[in-house]
Design a protein around this motif. Sequence first.
Motif, PDB file in Angstrom:
ATOM      1  N   MET A 142       0.844  -1.172   0.000  1.00 29.74           N
ATOM      2  CA  MET A 142       0.000   0.000   0.000  1.00 29.74           C
ATOM      3  C   MET A 142       0.891   1.236   0.000  1.00 29.74           C
ATOM      4  N   SER A 143       0.624   2.183  -0.865  1.00 32.07           N
ATOM      5  CA  SER A 143       1.428   3.399  -0.923  1.00 32.07           C
ATOM      6  C   SER A 143       1.014   4.357   0.186  1.00 32.07           C
ATOM      7  N   ASP A 144       1.888   5.339   0.470  1.00 31.47           N
ATOM      8  CA  ASP A 144       1.604   6.305   1.528  1.00 31.47           C
ATOM      9  C   ASP A 144       0.323   7.080   1.272  1.00 31.47           C
ATOM     10  N   SER A 145       0.033   7.394   0.007  1.00 30.16           N
ATOM     11  CA  SER A 145      -1.145   8.190  -0.299  1.00 30.16           C
ATOM     12  C   SER A 145      -2.438   7.415  -0.085  1.00 30.16           C
ATOM     13  N   ALA A 146      -2.402   6.079  -0.071  1.00 30.36           N
ATOM     14  CA  ALA A 146      -3.606   5.268   0.100  1.00 30.36           C
ATOM     15  C   ALA A 146      -3.917   4.995   1.576  1.00 30.36           C
ATOM     16  N   GLN A 147      -2.979   5.275   2.477  1.00 35.91           N
ATOM     17  CA  GLN A 147      -3.206   5.039   3.900  1.00 35.91           C
ATOM     18  C   GLN A 147      -4.107   6.124   4.472  1.00 35.91           C
ATOM     19  N   PRO A 148      -4.994   5.750   5.401  1.00 36.02           N
ATOM     20  CA  PRO A 148      -5.842   6.772   6.025  1.00 36.02           C
ATOM     21  C   PRO A 148      -4.992   7.737   6.838  1.00 36.02           C
ATOM     22  N   GLN A 149      -5.447   8.985   6.916  1.00 35.29           N
ATOM     23  CA  GLN A 149      -4.721   9.995   7.669  1.00 35.29           C
ATOM     24  C   GLN A 149      -4.698   9.613   9.148  1.00 35.29           C
ATOM     25  N   GLN A 150      -3.531   9.684   9.765  1.00 34.61           N
ATOM     26  CA  GLN A 150      -3.357   9.315  11.161  1.00 34.61           C
ATOM     27  C   GLN A 150      -3.271  10.586  12.000  1.00 34.61           C
ATOM     28  N   LEU A 151      -4.267  10.797  12.846  1.00 40.93           N
ATOM     29  CA  LEU A 151      -4.283  11.958  13.731  1.00 40.93           C
ATOM     30  C   LEU A 151      -4.107  11.449  15.165  1.00 40.93           C
ATOM     31  N   LEU A 152      -2.856  11.370  15.605  1.00 44.35           N
ATOM     32  CA  LEU A 152      -2.537  10.769  16.897  1.00 44.35           C
ATOM     33  C   LEU A 152      -3.079  11.585  18.070  1.00 44.35           C
ATOM     34  N   HIS A 153      -3.631  10.863  19.054  1.00 47.32           N
ATOM     35  CA  HIS A 153      -4.154  11.459  20.281  1.00 47.32           C
ATOM     36  C   HIS A 153      -3.644  10.657  21.470  1.00 47.32           C
ATOM     37  N   LEU A 154      -3.302  11.358  22.539  1.00 50.26           N
ATOM     38  CA  LEU A 154      -2.815  10.756  23.776  1.00 50.26           C
ATOM     39  C   LEU A 154      -3.862  10.976  24.862  1.00 50.26           C
ATOM     40  N   VAL A 155      -4.171   9.939  25.624  1.00 50.81           N
ATOM     41  CA  VAL A 155      -5.085  10.065  26.758  1.00 50.81           C
ATOM     42  C   VAL A 155      -4.273   9.875  28.029  1.00 50.81           C
ATOM     43  N   ILE A 156      -4.318  10.896  28.905  1.00 51.16           N
ATOM     44  CA  ILE A 156      -3.614  10.844  30.189  1.00 51.16           C
ATOM     45  C   ILE A 156      -4.547  11.351  31.282  1.00 51.16           C
ATOM     46  N   GLY A 157      -4.212  11.030  32.511  1.00 48.39           N
ATOM     47  CA  GLY A 157      -5.022  11.516  33.618  1.00 48.39           C
ATOM     48  C   GLY A 157      -4.312  11.364  34.935  1.00 48.39           C
ATOM     49  N   GLY A 158      -4.920  11.940  35.936  1.00 47.87           N
ATOM     50  CA  GLY A 158      -4.374  11.849  37.281  1.00 47.87           C
ATOM     51  C   GLY A 158      -5.108  12.782  38.212  1.00 47.87           C
ATOM     52  N   GLU A 159      -4.678  12.759  39.455  1.00 45.67           N
ATOM     53  CA  GLU A 159      -5.315  13.603  40.463  1.00 45.67           C
ATOM     54  C   GLU A 159      -4.739  15.020  40.388  1.00 45.67           C
ATOM     55  N   LEU A 160      -5.623  16.005  40.381  1.00 44.36           N
ATOM     56  CA  LEU A 160      -5.207  17.400  40.294  1.00 44.36           C
ATOM     57  C   LEU A 160      -5.019  18.007  41.678  1.00 44.36           C
ATOM     58  N   VAL A 161      -4.165  19.034  41.762  1.00 42.17           N
ATOM     59  CA  VAL A 161      -3.934  19.758  43.014  1.00 42.17           C
ATOM     60  C   VAL A 161      -5.226  20.446  43.448  1.00 42.17           C
ATOM     61  N   ASP A 162      -5.886  21.128  42.499  1.00 44.10           N
ATOM     62  CA  ASP A 162      -7.173  21.772  42.764  1.00 44.10           C
ATOM     63  C   ASP A 162      -7.978  21.787  41.469  1.00 44.10           C
ATOM     64  N   LEU A 163      -9.228  22.160  41.563  1.00 42.38           N
ATOM     65  CA  LEU A 163     -10.118  22.092  40.402  1.00 42.38           C
ATOM     66  C   LEU A 163     -10.030  23.314  39.491  1.00 42.38           C
ATOM     67  N   GLN A 164      -9.288  24.332  39.893  1.00 43.08           N
ATOM     68  CA  GLN A 164      -9.154  25.536  39.081  1.00 43.08           C
ATOM     69  C   GLN A 164      -7.994  25.464  38.086  1.00 43.08           C
ATOM     70  N   HIS A 165      -7.098  24.482  38.258  1.00 39.89           N
ATOM     71  CA  HIS A 165      -5.915  24.390  37.405  1.00 39.89           C
ATOM     72  C   HIS A 165      -5.717  22.954  36.925  1.00 39.89           C
ATOM     73  N   ASN A 166      -5.001  22.803  35.834  1.00 40.70           N
ATOM     74  CA  ASN A 166      -4.668  21.475  35.315  1.00 40.70           C
ATOM     75  C   ASN A 166      -3.264  21.078  35.765  1.00 40.70           C
ATOM     76  N   THR A 167      -3.021  21.118  37.068  1.00 41.32           N
ATOM     77  CA  THR A 167      -1.730  20.760  37.643  1.00 41.32           C
ATOM     78  C   THR A 167      -1.888  19.443  38.402  1.00 41.32           C
ATOM     79  N   PHE A 168      -1.123  18.439  37.971  1.00 38.14           N
ATOM     80  CA  PHE A 168      -1.214  17.136  38.610  1.00 38.14           C
ATOM     81  C   PHE A 168      -0.585  17.175  39.998  1.00 38.14           C
ATOM     82  N   LYS A 169      -1.218  16.474  40.934  1.00 40.75           N
ATOM     83  CA  LYS A 169      -0.743  16.403  42.317  1.00 40.75           C
ATOM     84  C   LYS A 169       0.585  15.661  42.404  1.00 40.75           C
ATOM     85  N   ASN A 170       0.744  14.577  41.640  1.00 43.46           N
ATOM     86  CA  ASN A 170       1.959  13.774  41.686  1.00 43.46           C
ATOM     87  C   ASN A 170       2.257  13.258  40.273  1.00 43.46           C
ATOM     88  N   LEU A 171       3.278  13.784  39.631  1.00 43.41           N
ATOM     89  CA  LEU A 171       3.607  13.378  38.263  1.00 43.41           C
ATOM     90  C   LEU A 171       3.999  11.913  38.148  1.00 43.41           C
TER      91      LEU A 171
END
Length: 83
Positions: free
Chosen positions: A1-30
Motif C-alpha cells: 500500500m502506498s503512503d497516499s492510500a493510507q488513512p490519515q493518522q491523527l494521533l491522540h494521547l489520553v492521560i489523567g491523574g489527580e489534580l492539586v485543585d479544580l481551578q488548574h490542570n496541575t497534577f498532584k503527583n507526576l
Amino acid sequence: MSDSAQPQQLLHLVIGGELVDLQHNTFKNLDQVDIVGVYPNYASAHAAWKAKAQQTVDNAHMRYFIVHLHRLLDPGQDTKPSL
C-alpha cells in the motif's frame, strides 16, 4: 500500500491523574500520572477517555485529558480530512 492510500493518522494521547485543585490542570503527583495510551483518531481516544473518566467519577480531583499529538507534531496540519 502506498503512503497516499493510507488513512490519515491523527494521533491522540489520553492521560489523567489527580489534580492539586479544580481551578488548574496541575497534577498532584507526576509519578502517578496515568498514561492510558496513544490512539490513531479522536473517536478511539474519546472512547478511552470516557471509560477512564467514568471509572474515577467518585474522585472529583481525578481528571483525564485528550492531547492532540498531531497538532504538536505538525502544527500547520489540517485537522479535517480533505474530501
